[in-house]
Scaffold this active site. Structure first.
Site, short mmCIF file in Angstrom:
data_model
loop_
_atom_site.label_atom_id
_atom_site.label_comp_id
_atom_site.label_asym_id
_atom_site.label_seq_id
_atom_site.Cartn_x
_atom_site.Cartn_y
_atom_site.Cartn_z
N ALA A 8 0.83 -1.20 0.00
CA ALA A 8 0.00 0.00 0.00
C ALA A 8 0.87 1.26 0.00
O ALA A 8 2.08 1.20 0.26
CB ALA A 8 -0.92 0.00 1.22
N GLY A 62 -0.12 -5.45 0.38
CA GLY A 62 -1.17 -5.48 -0.62
C GLY A 62 -0.75 -6.16 -1.90
O GLY A 62 -1.56 -6.76 -2.60
N GLU A 93 -1.21 -9.77 -1.24
CA GLU A 93 -2.65 -10.02 -1.21
C GLU A 93 -3.24 -10.03 -2.62
O GLU A 93 -4.16 -10.81 -2.91
CB GLU A 93 -3.34 -8.96 -0.35
N GLU A 119 2.54 -6.15 7.43
CA GLU A 119 1.70 -5.14 8.10
C GLU A 119 1.92 -5.09 9.60
O GLU A 119 1.77 -4.03 10.22
CB GLU A 119 0.21 -5.41 7.79
#
Length: 255
Positions: free
Chosen positions: A61, A106, A109, A129
């Protein structure tokens, strides 16, 4: 635009294009959702490759953007974040992630949203994270555990550590490791082969597997049974069985 959809020979490439690291900011997330839905609708897209370029898949992110968000802002954004990734996961066609360089947070993911993952020897994957005082928020706690099992997923999520391609392969986080300069070529070849297959049967297979993982076996068997019987109404089933009887296995043409 930070994401492009390029279509050729039945294969749609969802190409992340936000140098230098393909950080997944809000605009990129929204664009990803938009193009995933377009790939779902388009009949000329029969399989999909997710690709970040030769050097990096997606490093995660946009942390500077996230740092500026307070609790209220993230409450309002979190569903849209997940929805953008879910739109990729729900493309009812074969999807392969072509992973080069970093696929973190991300980025990891997003790779998890694919049906198959081909990684370069230079790939590094992880869910870091926890090092920010957070947990994965775009499906990582759910898709990673379903893919590699809960204990392996917890190790990666609890520690935030990065794994190289060989360990990712051993964990089941990726499905094939190839030289970095062959990642896209091999991913495209995987998609192109399936793009020649029976589209409805492939959709049925994907939805049956995915739905079954979300429910009990009896419900999953019902989903499978309904799709199996329904495919007997398709032209592809007629073509496939006729070819088998007349020419032998594996020679049917579905386009």
């Amino acid at each position: 635009m930070t994401v492009h959809l390029e279509v050729a020979e039945g294969v749609g490439t969802l190409r992340l294009d936000r140098p230098p690291m393909n950080a997944l900011d809000v605009a990129t997330q929204d664009r990803l959702k938009e193009l995933a839905e377009e790939a779902t609708r388009r009949e000329d897209v029969r399989a999909v490759v997710i690709y970040g370029g030769e050097k990096v898949f997606a490093a995660g992110a946009d942390i500077k953007e996230m740092q500026a968000m307070d609790h209220t802002a993230m409450v309002l954004r979190a569903r849209a974040l997940q929805d953008s990734f879910t739109a990729v996961a729900r493309i009812p066609k074969p999807v392969v992630a072509a992973v080069t360089g970093y696929a973190l947070g991300g980025g990891c993911e997003l790779a998890l949203c694919a049906d198959y993952r081909i990684a370069g020897e230079n790939a590094k994957l992880g869910q870091p994270e926890i090092l920010l005082g957070l947990i994965p928020g775009a499906g990582g706690t759910q898709r990673l555990a379903r893919l590699v099992g809960p204990s392996k997923a917890k190790d990666l999520i609890f520690t935030g550590r990065q794994v190289k391609a060989d360990e990712a392969l051993a964990l089941g986080l990726v499905d094939r490791v190839v030289p970095a300069d062959e990642v896209y070529t091999q991913a495209h070849a995987w998609a192109a082969k399936l793009a020649q297959g029976p589209a409805l049967a492939l959709r049925a297979a994907k939805e049956s597997v995915d739905a079954g993982l979300e429910t009990d076996i009896d419900t999953g068997l019902t989903v499978e049974r309904n799709w199996f019987a329904g495919l007997f109404a398709t032209e592809d089933r007629e073509r496939g069985m006729r070819s088998f009887v007349e020419e032998g296995p594996g020679k049917a043409k579905f386009l």
